[in-house]
Design an enzyme around this catalytic site. Sequence first.
Site, PDB file in Angstrom:
ATOM      1  CE  LYS A 284      38.317  33.859  37.464  1.00 33.10           C
ATOM      2  NZ  LYS A 284      39.541  33.454  36.770  1.00 33.10           N
TER       3      LYS A 284
ATOM      4  NE  ARG B  57      39.937  26.648  37.429  1.00 34.02           N
ATOM      5  CZ  ARG B  57      39.340  27.367  38.364  1.00 34.02           C
ATOM      6  NH1 ARG B  57      38.658  28.449  38.042  1.00 34.02           N
ATOM      7  NH2 ARG B  57      39.410  27.002  39.633  1.00 34.02           N
TER       8      ARG B  57
HETATM    9  N1  HH2 Z   1      40.706  31.156  38.197  1.00 37.15           N
HETATM   10  C1  HH2 Z   1      40.563  30.826  39.505  1.00 37.15           C
HETATM   11  C2  HH2 Z   1      41.259  29.732  40.048  1.00 37.15           C
HETATM   12  N2  HH2 Z   1      42.066  28.982  39.276  1.00 37.15           N
HETATM   13  N3  HH2 Z   1      43.018  28.510  37.165  1.00 37.15           N
HETATM   14  C3  HH2 Z   1      43.174  28.807  35.862  1.00 37.15           C
HETATM   15  N4  HH2 Z   1      43.966  28.061  35.085  1.00 37.15           N
HETATM   16  N5  HH2 Z   1      42.522  29.868  35.286  1.00 37.15           N
HETATM   17  C4  HH2 Z   1      41.706  30.686  36.000  1.00 37.15           C
HETATM   18  O1  HH2 Z   1      41.183  31.668  35.432  1.00 37.15           O
HETATM   19  C5  HH2 Z   1      41.517  30.407  37.404  1.00 37.15           C
HETATM   20  C6  HH2 Z   1      42.209  29.290  37.950  1.00 37.15           C
HETATM   21  C7  HH2 Z   1      39.653  31.632  40.379  1.00 37.15           C
HETATM   22  O2  HH2 Z   1      38.338  31.203  40.288  1.00 37.15           O
HETATM   23  P1  HH2 Z   1      37.596  30.203  41.289  1.00 37.15           P
HETATM   24  O3  HH2 Z   1      38.315  28.911  41.406  1.00 37.15           O
HETATM   25  O4  HH2 Z   1      36.199  30.132  40.827  1.00 37.15           O
HETATM   26  O5  HH2 Z   1      37.559  30.965  42.670  1.00 37.15           O
HETATM   27  P2  HH2 Z   1      38.446  30.861  43.992  1.00 37.15           P
HETATM   28  O6  HH2 Z   1      39.861  31.181  43.642  1.00 37.15           O
HETATM   29  O7  HH2 Z   1      37.828  31.893  44.917  1.00 37.15           O
HETATM   30  O8  HH2 Z   1      38.347  29.475  44.537  1.00 37.15           O
END
Ligand code: HH2
Length: 387
Positions: A333, A367
Amino acid sequence: MKVTALAGEVPAALASALAARGLDPVRAEALAAGGAQVALLLEPLDEADAVPLVREAAAAGVDCHTGDGWAVVVGTLARLGGLARGAGPTRMPERLSAELGRFLSGRQERPEAWRTARRTIPLERSCLVGILNVTPDSFSDGGRHFAPADALAGARTMREAGAAILDVGGESTRPGAAGPDEAEELRRVVPVVRALAAEVALPVSIDTRRSRVAEAALAAGAEIVNDVSGLAHDARMLDVVRDAGAGVVIMHMRGEPATMDAHASYGDVAAEVAGELAERRDRAVAAGVAREAIVLDPGLGFAKRPEHNFAVLDRLSSVTALGHPVMVGPSRKRFLGAATGRPVDQRDAATAAACVAARIRGARLFRVHDVAAAREALAVADAVLGA
Ligand code: HH2
């Protein structure tokens, strides 16, 4: 005589010093746990409750600071327990001692497992949650797992690297993202969830804010719902989670992904995040979701500026004190870029470091995109903490 500092912030240090000098180990552990220093903010507080609280705190040997509508009590766990029981001369107001007692016993529960729709996941050690974004536009892995066969291959790699859970998402929640409609989100995730549940033999979590997507994924074999809106986006989500007996991640965010950056304004970020998570947890429990099914997540990067994310990590015990296992999702992030100057595709070492910091502050679920790097760092952290 020689004076030696014991590691006061680690109850095990005091317990082993006492046990090594002949104290019964069970008693040594109880004494050490009771000696842990705790600070609690009580807010809002009625004027009428403040006066007896100050008096009772003094009698219990607990420091008490009060102001307009609030109080902070600071003392050892044992003394705060005495305050909650109202051992002093004037009696605490009933409501106050009940709330304090409820908080202290929840804090001591120390959950070491997570109940999902299909099993109980042990959490004595760090639990790695591998990210599988079935999206064309996620900020770091968009497009990589978009085809079901690629998702399956990615999942097998993560399992070999030590993932204990797979988190499948069909919507990018990066700031300002325009999400898919419901039909498209269903089309993306359901076949992948079905294939993973059948062929990868790891618990599958569905990362969605929509109840229909959660419901379809649970029917296809998922057992956990990971909702970045903290079950607030879709009114039916609570019912779906409860009826399936699913595990649930209640994450902290303000506003919607498209607008959340405008809400990144806090006076006391860790206390506000914990307070807002507690409200969402209480809503879920009141709707019939089992406590043992709930994991809390402070939502790193969601309605938070870099400095907010670092403060939340450092003060994560505000969240762990709510008595549920805690998940963090620092992976790749922006705030890690702010600390390291690295672009998004070079943040896996920083991610592993953030996971270790969170582990030391009490998180149990991580995660991440790069499971192998985080696994190795957390194996060391687990060994240190289990020493
Ligand atoms: N962060 C993202 C998505 N889901 N769920 C939880 N529980 N905690 C988090 O910090 C979290 C999450 C965002 O990250 P990512 O899935 O890598 O990216 P994107 O939303 O662009 O798919």
